[in-house]
Write a protein that holds these residues in place. Structure first.
Motif, PDB file in Angstrom:
ATOM      1  N   THR A  34      35.912  48.404   3.669  1.00 22.18           N
ATOM      2  CA  THR A  34      36.486  49.754   3.752  1.00 22.18           C
ATOM      3  C   THR A  34      35.545  50.715   4.481  1.00 22.18           C
ATOM      4  O   THR A  34      35.886  51.873   4.686  1.00 22.18           O
ATOM      5  N   ASN A  35      34.365  50.240   4.881  1.00 23.04           N
ATOM      6  CA  ASN A  35      33.353  51.092   5.505  1.00 23.04           C
ATOM      7  C   ASN A  35      33.338  50.873   7.024  1.00 23.04           C
ATOM      8  O   ASN A  35      32.760  49.914   7.518  1.00 23.04           O
ATOM      9  N   THR A  36      33.964  51.787   7.759  1.00 22.41           N
ATOM     10  CA  THR A  36      34.093  51.634   9.217  1.00 22.41           C
ATOM     11  C   THR A  36      32.746  51.619   9.917  1.00 22.41           C
ATOM     12  O   THR A  36      32.540  50.848  10.860  1.00 22.41           O
ATOM     13  N   ASP A  37      31.800  52.439   9.478  1.00 19.64           N
ATOM     14  CA  ASP A  37      30.470  52.436  10.121  1.00 19.64           C
ATOM     15  C   ASP A  37      29.802  51.070   9.988  1.00 19.64           C
ATOM     16  O   ASP A  37      29.206  50.563  10.938  1.00 19.64           O
ATOM     17  N   VAL A  39      31.358  48.179   9.508  1.00 20.23           N
ATOM     18  CA  VAL A  39      32.137  47.236  10.331  1.00 20.23           C
ATOM     19  C   VAL A  39      31.682  47.331  11.787  1.00 20.23           C
ATOM     20  O   VAL A  39      31.477  46.314  12.460  1.00 20.23           O
ATOM     21  N   LYS A  40      31.467  48.552  12.267  1.00 15.76           N
ATOM     22  CA  LYS A  40      31.044  48.732  13.668  1.00 15.76           C
ATOM     23  C   LYS A  40      29.640  48.184  13.907  1.00 15.76           C
ATOM     24  O   LYS A  40      29.336  47.716  15.002  1.00 15.76           O
ATOM     25  N   GLU A  50      35.688  45.310  20.063  1.00 11.17           N
ATOM     26  CA  GLU A  50      36.293  45.802  18.833  1.00 11.17           C
ATOM     27  C   GLU A  50      37.786  45.469  18.727  1.00 11.17           C
ATOM     28  O   GLU A  50      38.380  45.626  17.682  1.00 11.17           O
ATOM     29  N   SER A  53      39.636  41.072  16.092  1.00  9.68           N
ATOM     30  CA  SER A  53      39.518  41.398  14.666  1.00  9.68           C
ATOM     31  C   SER A  53      38.651  40.390  13.913  1.00  9.68           C
ATOM     32  O   SER A  53      38.386  39.296  14.395  1.00  9.68           O
ATOM     33  N   SER A  97      39.160  49.330   6.464  1.00  7.49           N
ATOM     34  CA  SER A  97      38.759  50.066   7.663  1.00  7.49           C
ATOM     35  C   SER A  97      39.750  49.803   8.799  1.00  7.49           C
ATOM     36  O   SER A  97      40.099  48.649   9.065  1.00  7.49           O
ATOM     37  N   PRO A  98      40.185  50.862   9.490  1.00 14.09           N
ATOM     38  CA  PRO A  98      41.079  50.671  10.648  1.00 14.09           C
ATOM     39  C   PRO A  98      40.463  49.759  11.710  1.00 14.09           C
ATOM     40  O   PRO A  98      41.190  49.112  12.461  1.00 14.09           O
ATOM     41  N   ALA A  99      39.130  49.672  11.742  1.00 15.45           N
ATOM     42  CA  ALA A  99      38.448  48.821  12.728  1.00 15.45           C
ATOM     43  C   ALA A  99      38.715  47.336  12.485  1.00 15.45           C
ATOM     44  O   ALA A  99      38.459  46.502  13.353  1.00 15.45           O
ATOM     45  N   LEU A 100      39.224  46.986  11.295  1.00 16.15           N
ATOM     46  CA  LEU A 100      39.522  45.582  10.977  1.00 16.15           C
ATOM     47  C   LEU A 100      40.980  45.224  11.201  1.00 16.15           C
ATOM     48  O   LEU A 100      41.352  44.063  11.127  1.00 16.15           O
TER      49      LEU A 100
END
Length: 188
Positions: A34-37, A39-40, A50, A53, A97-100
Motif C-alpha cells: 500500500t506504500n507507493t514510495d 513500491v517505486k 513502472e 507490474s 498502491s496504484p503503482a502496482l
C-alpha cells in the motif's frame, strides 16, 4: 530465529523500506503493497519500467476480496488445488498502491505458503509486494548465492533465513482469471 527475522523485516517495511526475502518460489524483493514510495524504490532498484507490474502476496485466500472487487469463486478452488505456487492475475484491484495496478486494472496475487512470508504478512496486516531479486532483464536467481550484489546492497534489509538453501526453486505459475471464469496461462 524466524520470529526475530519477521520482527526485523516488519520494522523495515513499516518504516517504508524494502527487503530481500525468501518465498515459496524464488527470492523476492518486497515492501508494503500500500506504500507507493516503497513500491517505486523497488522499480528503481530493479531498473524496471513502472508499466511492468509486480505481484502481491497474501497469507490466506480469505483476504482476496479485500484487494479484488469481484473475485470469481473459481479462484478459491484454483488456489486450494494448485500443486505448485500459483499467481492469479485478476481485474478490479483495490486497496493497494496504484503503482502496482496494471493499466487494465488488474493485479497478480499469490497466496504464499512460506512460513516467513505468512507470519510477516499476518503481522503487517497488508499484502507484501513480491518481485524477483534481479535487475530487470537479467535472469532470476534460483537461490540466494546467485543474487547480484547491486540487489543485496540496494535493499534496506536482507532476511537471514534460507540463505544456504540450495534447492532449485522456480517462479510461480501465472494464470489470468476473468470475473466470468475464463482463464489463460501466462507462465506455466
Amino acid at each position: 530465529m524466524l520470529k526475530d527475522e519477521v520482527a526485523k523485516a516488519l520494522k523495515v517495511i513499516q518504516d517504508g523500506g524494502i527487503i530481500l526475502y525468501p518465498t515459496d518460489t524464488i527470492w523476492g524483493i518486497g515492501c508494503d503493497a500500500t506504500n507507493t514510495d516503497a513500491v517505486k524504490k523497488i522499480f528503481r532498484l530493479k531498473q524496471r519500467e513502472e508499466t511492468k507490474s509486480m505481484i502481491i502476496l497474501l497469507d490466506t485466500e480469505n483476504k482476496l476480496e479485500s484487494y479484488i472487487s469481484d473475485v470469481n469463486p473459481l479462484a478459491y478452488d484454483l488456489i486450494e488445488y494448485a500443486e505448485n505456487p500459483l499467481t492469479l492475475v485478476m481485474p478490479g484491484a483495490k486497496n493497494i498502491s496504484p503503482a502496482l495496478i496494471a493499466a487494465d486494472g488488474s493485479v497478480g496475487i499469490r497466496v504464499v505458503k512460506h512460513p516467513f512470508c505468512q507470519q510477516l504478512i499476518q503481522r503487517l496486516r497488508k499484502p507484501l509486494v513480491s518481485t524477483s531479486a534481479n535487475i530487470s532483464g537479467n535472469s532470476s536467481p534460483q537461490y540466494f548465492s546467485q543474487i547480484e550484489g547491486a540487489i543485496i546492497n540496494g535493499v534496506d534489509y536482507v532476511v537471514d533465513i534460507d540463505q544456504h538453501d540450495m534447492e532449485i526453486k522456480t517462479p510461480s505459475t501465472i494464470m489470468r482469471l476473468a470475473p466470468d471464469g475464463k482463464f489463460e496461462f501466462i507462465r506455466r
